[in-house]
Design a protein around this motif. Structure first.
Motif, PDB file in Angstrom:
ATOM      1  N   THR A   1      -1.130 -11.317  -4.965  1.00  0.00           N
ATOM      2  CA  THR A   1      -0.673 -10.931  -6.297  1.00  0.00           C
ATOM      3  C   THR A   1      -0.702  -9.407  -6.373  1.00  0.00           C
ATOM      4  OG1 THR A   1      -2.896 -10.910  -7.242  1.00  0.00           O
ATOM      5  CG2 THR A   1      -1.697 -13.021  -7.265  1.00  0.00           C
ATOM      6  N   VAL A   2      -0.123  -8.872  -7.435  1.00  0.00           N
ATOM      7  CA  VAL A   2      -0.109  -7.420  -7.606  1.00  0.00           C
ATOM      8  C   VAL A   2      -1.532  -6.878  -7.685  1.00  0.00           C
ATOM      9  CG1 VAL A   2       0.612  -5.550  -9.131  1.00  0.00           C
ATOM     10  CG2 VAL A   2       2.129  -7.494  -8.739  1.00  0.00           C
ATOM     11  N   SER A   3      -2.373  -7.589  -8.431  1.00  0.00           N
ATOM     12  CA  SER A   3      -3.758  -7.154  -8.565  1.00  0.00           C
ATOM     13  C   SER A   3      -4.469  -7.159  -7.218  1.00  0.00           C
ATOM     14  CB  SER A   3      -4.497  -8.061  -9.557  1.00  0.00           C
ATOM     15  OG  SER A   3      -5.821  -7.629  -9.745  1.00  0.00           O
ATOM     16  N   GLU A   4      -4.223  -8.178  -6.403  1.00  0.00           N
ATOM     17  CA  GLU A   4      -4.849  -8.254  -5.084  1.00  0.00           C
ATOM     18  C   GLU A   4      -4.337  -7.145  -4.171  1.00  0.00           C
ATOM     19  OE1 GLU A   4      -5.646 -13.092  -4.827  1.00  0.00           O
ATOM     20  OE2 GLU A   4      -3.765 -12.225  -4.083  1.00  0.00           O
ATOM     21  N   ALA A   5      -3.048  -6.829  -4.307  1.00  0.00           N
ATOM     22  CA  ALA A   5      -2.468  -5.769  -3.473  1.00  0.00           C
ATOM     23  C   ALA A   5      -3.055  -4.407  -3.802  1.00  0.00           C
ATOM     24  CB  ALA A   5      -0.953  -5.753  -3.641  1.00  0.00           C
ATOM     25  N   LEU A   6      -3.580  -4.267  -5.022  1.00  0.00           N
ATOM     26  CA  LEU A   6      -4.161  -2.997  -5.456  1.00  0.00           C
ATOM     27  C   LEU A   6      -5.672  -2.947  -5.267  1.00  0.00           C
ATOM     28  CD1 LEU A   6      -2.067  -2.418  -8.698  1.00  0.00           C
ATOM     29  CD2 LEU A   6      -1.979  -1.056  -6.605  1.00  0.00           C
ATOM     30  N   GLU A   7      -6.220  -3.950  -4.590  1.00  0.00           N
ATOM     31  CA  GLU A   7      -7.648  -3.956  -4.294  1.00  0.00           C
ATOM     32  C   GLU A   7      -7.918  -3.364  -2.914  1.00  0.00           C
ATOM     33  OE1 GLU A   7      -9.331  -7.798  -4.612  1.00  0.00           O
ATOM     34  OE2 GLU A   7      -8.913  -8.049  -6.748  1.00  0.00           O
ATOM     35  N   ASP A   8      -8.933  -2.549  -2.826  1.00  0.00           N
ATOM     36  CA  ASP A   8      -9.436  -2.046  -1.538  1.00  0.00           C
ATOM     37  C   ASP A   8      -8.338  -1.449  -0.668  1.00  0.00           C
ATOM     38  OD1 ASP A   8     -12.088  -2.794  -2.048  1.00  0.00           O
ATOM     39  OD2 ASP A   8     -11.684  -4.857  -1.436  1.00  0.00           O
ATOM     40  N   ILE A   9      -7.512  -0.597  -1.252  1.00  0.00           N
ATOM     41  CA  ILE A   9      -6.486   0.098  -0.467  1.00  0.00           C
ATOM     42  C   ILE A   9      -7.166   1.116   0.440  1.00  0.00           C
ATOM     43  CG2 ILE A   9      -4.609   1.774  -0.620  1.00  0.00           C
ATOM     44  CD1 ILE A   9      -3.553   0.259  -3.019  1.00  0.00           C
ATOM     45  N   THR A  10      -6.858   1.060   1.711  1.00  0.00           N
ATOM     46  CA  THR A  10      -7.506   1.914   2.701  1.00  0.00           C
ATOM     47  C   THR A  10      -6.551   2.901   3.354  1.00  0.00           C
ATOM     48  OG1 THR A  10      -7.172   0.161   4.337  1.00  0.00           O
ATOM     49  CG2 THR A  10      -9.307   0.232   3.216  1.00  0.00           C
ATOM     50  N   ALA A  11      -5.256   2.778   3.102  1.00  0.00           N
ATOM     51  CA  ALA A  11      -4.268   3.712   3.646  1.00  0.00           C
ATOM     52  C   ALA A  11      -3.063   3.739   2.719  1.00  0.00           C
ATOM     53  CB  ALA A  11      -3.846   3.310   5.065  1.00  0.00           C
ATOM     54  N   LEU A  12      -2.443   4.912   2.612  1.00  0.00           N
ATOM     55  CA  LEU A  12      -1.287   5.074   1.713  1.00  0.00           C
ATOM     56  C   LEU A  12      -0.307   6.050   2.334  1.00  0.00           C
ATOM     57  CD1 LEU A  12      -1.377   5.606  -2.127  1.00  0.00           C
ATOM     58  CD2 LEU A  12      -0.162   7.244  -0.706  1.00  0.00           C
ATOM     59  N   PHE A  13       0.975   5.737   2.212  1.00  0.00           N
ATOM     60  CA  PHE A  13       2.036   6.616   2.724  1.00  0.00           C
ATOM     61  C   PHE A  13       3.238   6.521   1.799  1.00  0.00           C
ATOM     62  CE2 PHE A  13       5.684   7.857   5.237  1.00  0.00           C
ATOM     63  CZ  PHE A  13       5.225   8.881   6.028  1.00  0.00           C
ATOM     64  N   TYR A  14       3.882   7.655   1.534  1.00  0.00           N
ATOM     65  CA  TYR A  14       5.095   7.677   0.706  1.00  0.00           C
ATOM     66  C   TYR A  14       6.278   8.082   1.572  1.00  0.00           C
ATOM     67  CZ  TYR A  14       8.480   9.217  -2.820  1.00  0.00           C
ATOM     68  OH  TYR A  14       9.618   9.392  -3.575  1.00  0.00           O
ATOM     69  N   ASP A  15       7.268   7.216   1.660  1.00  0.00           N
ATOM     70  CA  ASP A  15       8.496   7.509   2.395  1.00  0.00           C
ATOM     71  C   ASP A  15       9.471   8.181   1.438  1.00  0.00           C
ATOM     72  OD1 ASP A  15      10.976   7.461   3.711  1.00  0.00           O
ATOM     73  OD2 ASP A  15      10.430   5.680   4.848  1.00  0.00           O
ATOM     74  N   GLU A  16       9.649   9.486   1.596  1.00  0.00           N
ATOM     75  CA  GLU A  16      10.478  10.245   0.658  1.00  0.00           C
ATOM     76  C   GLU A  16      11.961   9.929   0.812  1.00  0.00           C
ATOM     77  OE1 GLU A  16       9.316  14.330  -0.106  1.00  0.00           O
ATOM     78  OE2 GLU A  16       7.545  14.049   1.149  1.00  0.00           O
ATOM     79  N   GLU A  17      12.383   9.549   1.998  1.00  0.00           N
ATOM     80  CA  GLU A  17      13.796   9.213   2.210  1.00  0.00           C
ATOM     81  C   GLU A  17      14.158   7.914   1.503  1.00  0.00           C
ATOM     82  OE1 GLU A  17      14.840   9.165   6.298  1.00  0.00           O
ATOM     83  OE2 GLU A  17      14.343  11.283   6.647  1.00  0.00           O
ATOM     84  N   ARG A  18      13.294   6.933   1.607  1.00  0.00           N
ATOM     85  CA  ARG A  18      13.586   5.625   1.005  1.00  0.00           C
ATOM     86  C   ARG A  18      12.996   5.481  -0.395  1.00  0.00           C
ATOM     87  NH1 ARG A  18      15.232   1.658   4.804  1.00  0.00           N
ATOM     88  NH2 ARG A  18      14.670   0.101   3.216  1.00  0.00           N
ATOM     89  N   ASN A  19      12.190   6.453  -0.808  1.00  0.00           N
ATOM     90  CA  ASN A  19      11.495   6.390  -2.095  1.00  0.00           C
ATOM     91  C   ASN A  19      10.690   5.098  -2.203  1.00  0.00           C
ATOM     92  OD1 ASN A  19      10.742   7.364  -4.677  1.00  0.00           O
ATOM     93  ND2 ASN A  19      12.269   6.061  -5.654  1.00  0.00           N
TER      94      ASN A  19
END
Length: 485
Positions: free
Chosen positions: A451-469
């Motif tokens: 679920t969205v809430s589960e996807a937002l739990e314990d995030i350990t890495a993040l990356f933003y792809d500026e080309e694909r937004n």
């Protein structure tokens, strides 16, 4: 994350270097004319800045959870020799190049996923005993560099491999070639990739030799052999050599990054019997901080020294240098601050309390224009509607500190709430008959298990792809989630 200057140590565990740099484009000169940069920033019209903020809000306003990938290899493809590679572990690093997302988990397995087909292309572990430690996308030749250790070597030496993105797209991760084979990168040796200058720095502890390579073709440019060098810091066009300190001073040298020519050599006075918290180089500015002492900002061109009170500037856990804006970010106790080189606090961020206290820079992304910071943050302290242990992905303006948008699970949907329009006040579920009506969760495709809430739990890495937004996040369960509009 536009986070460069990545140093990978040959220690048993991946190191999270204290110094991380953010860049916009490569710099070839030595001492950059900061006056011109400041003038460019100051003459920028308010209307243009307002348009930039509005544009950022539109980019992130309708982002939704659209896809889920799994880095776990239940088939044991990578693990006939190393059973621990079969364990489900957290994602520690995400890199995207074109339409491919690379996700590395803590056990050392790296998977490549296609954004076009939404399928896993392959695992990048070429041999059964390979444990991948870190990733670096080399845009100079459109390749991915993997840094690994091997069981056959008792995991004692770093080995680098370059594989073109087109080979990975075809499912041929073994089509790459080894790098720096002549170097002995045993602990405390390391390799550092510097995208700002287009260079690679290696250190062989066995013979105390530093070598600088060209990132375009991997040819060696020059070497530095001096057993008294304690540390090397890289800035646009230059390197700072920090030597073993004496009782009352530390010897320093500034070298040209291109050919190793010594540009300046000098001693910096220190307070006796007090440890050095950090020495950092930023173009012509040298930042020195000792334990329980004021921050010193030295202009190496004229030896002018400016001091910032130790009560105003306390030793941070990490830095991010913004070369285009002549600013630097500090991270301390889950908070982010922006400083200039006059020792002035420029920005304190609103609604931007980082989730991780240790400032895991893999959970932070600075855009290439160096105007936005995207971080995994704590949810609003007065927000009682978030399910489970979910945080939020916050997008804030670096120059103003304003929260422009955030992705959270407050209303049960992957909607991005515009923080700037309502001061960060989020819509709450309505009370019907004195009872809280729980928001209805969005439907997901069959491949979406979280679920969205589960996807937002314990995030350990993040990356933003500026080309694909698109924003990619990884969590403790080894899952990668795609947030896209």
């Amino acid at each position: 994350m536009m986070i460069e200057g990545r140093r990978i140590s040959a220690s048993p565990r991946p190191c999270s270097g204290r110094r991380v740099v953010a860049k916009k484009r490569p710099r070839g000169e030595g001492f950059v004319n900061s006056v011109k940069k400041l003038q460019r920033r100051e003459i920028r019209s308010k209307r243009d800045r307002a348009f930039s903020m509005s544009n950022a809000q539109e980019r992130f306003r309708n982002m939704r959870l659209t896809e889920e990938y799994d880095t776990h290899d239940p088939s044991g493809h990578c693990s006939p020799v190393l059973p621990f590679l079969m364990n489900r572990t957290k994602v520690i690093e995400i890199v995207a190049a074109h339409d491919i997302v690379f996700a590395l988990n803590h056990s050392g397995v790296c998977a490549a996923f296609s954004r076009e087909s939404n399928e896993r292309i392959c695992f990048l572990n070429v041999t059964p005993d390979e444990v991948i430690r870190s990733l670096f996308y080399n845009k100079n030749n459109d390749s991915l560099i993997t840094v690994s250790v091997y069981a056959s070597d008792n995991f004692s030496s770093l080995k680098c491999r370059s594989t073109r993105i087109e080979y990975i797209r075809r499912g041929q991760p073994d089509a790459g070639f080894a790098l720096f084979e002549s170097e002995s990168l045993k602990w405390p040796g390391f390799v550092e990739f510097d995208d700002v200058n287009g260079k690679v720095l290696t250190y062989s502890a066995q013979d105390s030799i530093y070598k600088v390579f060209d990132l375009k073709n991997y040819t060696m440019l020059y070497s530095i052999s001096d057993k008294h060098v304690q540390e090397i810091k890289i800035s646009p066009g230059i390197m700072l050599l920090i030597f073993n300190r004496s009782t009352s001073y530390v010897p320093l040298k500034i070298l040209s990054i291109e050919d190793g020519t010594v540009l300046k050599a000098f001693n910096h006075l220190l307070h006796r019997n007090k440890k050095v918290d950090f020495i950092e180089q930023f173009n012509e500015k040298l930042l020195v901080k000792q334990e329980n002492e004021n921050l010193q900002i030295l202009d190496v061109r004229n030896a002018d020294v400016m001091e910032v009170s130790r009560t105003e500037f306390m030793t941070p856990s990490a830095f991010i240098f913004l070369y285009e804006n002549q600013l630097f970010l500090t991270f301390r106790n889950r908070t982010v601050s922006v400083w200039n080189f006059r020792g002035e606090l420029v920005t304190s961020f609103e609604d931007h309390l980082l989730w991780h206290p240790d400032c895991n820079t893999n959970n932070i992304y600075i855009t290439s224009d160096q105007d936005l910071i995207i971080s995994y943050c704590k949810a609003d302290s007065d927000d009682h509607w978030t399910e489970g242990n979910a945080g939020s992905i916050n997008i804030s303006n670096i120059l103003t500190g304003k929260c422009l948008a955030k992705i959270n699970a407050t209303n049960g949907s992957p909607k991005v709430d515009d923080c700037s329009s309502d001061g960060g006040n989020l819509k709450k579920p309505k009370l019907l008959g004195g009872k809280l009506k729980k928001p209805k969760l969005p439907s997901h495709s069959q491949r979406m298990r979280s679920t969205v809430s589960e996807a937002l739990e314990d995030i350990t890495a993040l990356f933003y792809d500026e080309e694909r937004n698109e924003i990619y996040t990884g969590n403790r369960r080894g899952l990668v989630h795609v947030w896209s509009n």
